[in-house]
Design a protein around this motif. Structure first.
Motif, mmCIF file in Angstrom:
data_model
loop_
_atom_site.group_PDB
_atom_site.id
_atom_site.type_symbol
_atom_site.label_atom_id
_atom_site.label_comp_id
_atom_site.label_asym_id
_atom_site.label_seq_id
_atom_site.Cartn_x
_atom_site.Cartn_y
_atom_site.Cartn_z
ATOM 1 N N VAL A 19 0.828 -1.195 0.000
ATOM 2 C CA VAL A 19 0.000 0.000 0.000
ATOM 3 C C VAL A 19 0.866 1.250 0.000
ATOM 4 O O VAL A 19 1.739 1.416 0.843
ATOM 5 C CB VAL A 19 -0.927 0.014 1.238
ATOM 6 C CG1 VAL A 19 -1.861 1.215 1.187
ATOM 7 C CG2 VAL A 19 -1.714 -1.282 1.327
ATOM 8 N N ASN A 20 0.616 2.136 -0.963
ATOM 9 C CA ASN A 20 1.283 3.437 -0.992
ATOM 10 C C ASN A 20 0.320 4.481 -0.463
ATOM 11 O O ASN A 20 -0.741 4.718 -1.046
ATOM 12 C CB ASN A 20 1.700 3.788 -2.432
ATOM 13 C CG ASN A 20 2.724 2.819 -2.980
ATOM 14 O OD1 ASN A 20 3.639 2.410 -2.264
ATOM 15 N ND2 ASN A 20 2.573 2.431 -4.233
ATOM 16 N N LEU A 21 0.675 5.085 0.654
ATOM 17 C CA LEU A 21 -0.190 6.058 1.290
ATOM 18 C C LEU A 21 0.110 7.453 0.775
ATOM 19 O O LEU A 21 1.264 7.831 0.605
ATOM 20 C CB LEU A 21 -0.011 6.018 2.807
ATOM 21 C CG LEU A 21 -0.398 4.689 3.474
ATOM 22 C CD1 LEU A 21 -0.122 4.754 4.965
ATOM 23 C CD2 LEU A 21 -1.859 4.354 3.213
ATOM 24 N N GLY A 22 -0.950 8.216 0.537
ATOM 25 C CA GLY A 22 -0.815 9.572 0.032
ATOM 26 C C GLY A 22 -1.301 10.603 1.023
ATOM 27 O O GLY A 22 -1.231 10.408 2.243
ATOM 28 N N ALA A 23 -1.825 11.684 0.507
ATOM 29 C CA ALA A 23 -2.244 12.793 1.346
ATOM 30 C C ALA A 23 -3.529 12.460 2.097
ATOM 31 O O ALA A 23 -4.295 11.575 1.710
ATOM 32 C CB ALA A 23 -2.464 14.033 0.484
ATOM 33 N N MET A 24 -3.754 13.195 3.174
ATOM 34 C CA MET A 24 -4.977 13.026 3.942
ATOM 35 C C MET A 24 -6.158 13.567 3.143
ATOM 36 O O MET A 24 -6.063 14.580 2.461
ATOM 37 C CB MET A 24 -4.864 13.758 5.278
ATOM 38 C CG MET A 24 -6.048 13.528 6.214
ATOM 39 S SD MET A 24 -5.794 14.268 7.846
ATOM 40 C CE MET A 24 -4.400 13.282 8.428
ATOM 41 N N VAL A 25 -7.280 12.849 3.230
ATOM 42 C CA VAL A 25 -8.486 13.274 2.534
ATOM 43 C C VAL A 25 -9.051 14.502 3.234
ATOM 44 O O VAL A 25 -9.316 14.482 4.436
ATOM 45 C CB VAL A 25 -9.524 12.144 2.513
ATOM 46 C CG1 VAL A 25 -10.814 12.613 1.850
ATOM 47 C CG2 VAL A 25 -8.966 10.919 1.790
ATOM 48 N N GLU A 26 -9.249 15.559 2.477
ATOM 49 C CA GLU A 26 -9.731 16.807 3.057
ATOM 50 C C GLU A 26 -11.128 16.623 3.640
ATOM 51 O O GLU A 26 -12.020 16.071 3.004
ATOM 52 C CB GLU A 26 -9.768 17.899 1.984
ATOM 53 C CG GLU A 26 -10.158 19.268 2.508
ATOM 54 C CD GLU A 26 -10.114 20.337 1.431
ATOM 55 O OE1 GLU A 26 -10.519 21.475 1.718
ATOM 56 O OE2 GLU A 26 -9.668 20.014 0.300
ATOM 57 N N GLY A 27 -11.297 17.085 4.871
ATOM 58 C CA GLY A 27 -12.582 17.014 5.523
ATOM 59 C C GLY A 27 -12.880 15.686 6.183
ATOM 60 O O GLY A 27 -13.941 15.516 6.781
ATOM 61 N N SER A 29 -12.559 12.582 8.925
ATOM 62 C CA SER A 29 -12.274 12.460 10.349
ATOM 63 C C SER A 29 -11.477 11.191 10.587
ATOM 64 O O SER A 29 -11.570 10.230 9.838
ATOM 65 C CB SER A 29 -13.579 12.414 11.146
ATOM 66 O OG SER A 29 -14.365 11.310 10.744
ATOM 67 N N GLY A 30 -10.684 11.191 11.626
ATOM 68 C CA GLY A 30 -9.928 9.988 11.957
ATOM 69 C C GLY A 30 -8.686 9.774 11.121
ATOM 70 O O GLY A 30 -8.094 8.697 11.142
ATOM 71 N N GLY A 31 -8.253 10.778 10.361
ATOM 72 C CA GLY A 31 -7.001 10.648 9.621
ATOM 73 C C GLY A 31 -7.063 9.728 8.428
ATOM 74 O O GLY A 31 -6.188 8.886 8.236
ATOM 75 N N VAL A 32 -8.102 9.827 7.592
ATOM 76 C CA VAL A 32 -8.225 8.991 6.394
ATOM 77 C C VAL A 32 -7.262 9.484 5.328
ATOM 78 O O VAL A 32 -7.208 10.671 5.016
ATOM 79 C CB VAL A 32 -9.670 9.014 5.854
ATOM 80 C CG1 VAL A 32 -9.773 8.231 4.556
ATOM 81 C CG2 VAL A 32 -10.623 8.447 6.892
#
Length: 256
Positions: A19-27, A29-32
């Motif tokens: 899994v390559n993790l990217g930026a946090m989804v704007e808006g 909750s919980g750090g998605v």
């Protein structure tokens, strides 16, 4: 069962290295976070016009049963709908061929579930290239493009279903490696608990995407409902093939 430890992720999982993790989804909750995962895509194939339907519906039913199949969905691939499923393996690599003897000995519950799924969807194309077992991750059954309608030409799907409606899957490659039949009753019960409304929803997704005609969709739901009811009989008829089982304890399981 062998003394090998079960996977810490149960019987189906993905290593984080895939899994390559990217930026946090704007808006959110919980750090998605946005994520890129290894996945496999099956586009529409003119030579095998029902392959996407076969794979999608089989996967949806396997997930409903609780069989270890990779999650998947219909996805628009260009101008047409195709099937995409998550990849199973380490570091995003395709898993090695499964050792069926090892799988049957270590995880007879999961192996039995795969056999029941294949009987339900009339999948005679199970082999060590589309059933993975990695002790570090678990089990994954995938590539169901030859189930259900099979490889028949466009427009001949209803006839193809009619032809195999009463036929059990013979010489399933996992069956000789099952050391017990104790799990069949539970798996058949799980399968038969899936309602016709759920069958309609899975098949209807394909007709809604114009992958099936209304008549084909209705025929497929009827086919699944019939085989669902007759699973016990199909398994009973396979009795001589359970060469690794010393005690046969199954009842017929009903049917028509």
């Amino acid at each position: 069962m062998s003394g090998k430890p079960r996977s810490p992720v149960g019987t189906f999982g993905y290593q984080a290295a895939q899994v390559n993790l990217g930026a946090m989804v704007e808006g959110s909750s919980g750090g998605v976070l946005l994520a890129q995962l290894a996945a496999y895509a099956r586009p529409v194939n003119p030579d095998f016009p029902y392959c996407v339907v076969n794979d999608y519906v089989s996967t949806a039913l396997g997930l409903a049963m609780g069989v270890p199949v990779p999650p998947g969905a219909l996805v628009k691939l260009g101008s047409e709908w195709g099937f995409v499923s998550l990849g199973f393996g380490e570091l995003g690599k395709r898993p090695p061929p499964a050792d069926f003897e090892e799988l049957g000995a270590d995880l007879p519950w999961e192996a039995t579930g795969v056999v029941v799924l294949d009987q339900w969807i009339s999948n005679s194309d199970r082999h060590d290239g589309n059933l993975a077992y990695m002790p570090s991750l678990g089990v994954a059954a995938f590539d169901h493009d030859q189930a259900l309608f099979g490889a028949c030409p466009r427009g001949e799907g209803i006839g193809s279903l009619r032809q195999v409606r009463e036929q059990r899957v013979k010489q399933h490659e996992l069956v000789p490696h099952l050391p017990t039949v104790e799990h069949f009753e539970s798996w058949v019960g799980r399968t038969q608990s899936i309602t016709r409304a759920e069958l309609n929803r899975a098949v209807g997704t394909c007709s809604g995407a114009n992958l099936l005609s209304r008549a084909e969709a209705e025929a497929l739901v009827d086919f699944l409902a019939y085989r669902q009811l007759n699973l016990g009989r199909f398994i009973q008829e396979s009795y001589p093939e359970f060469t690794g089982v010393t005690a046969w304890t199954l009842d017929s399981g009903g049917g028509e």
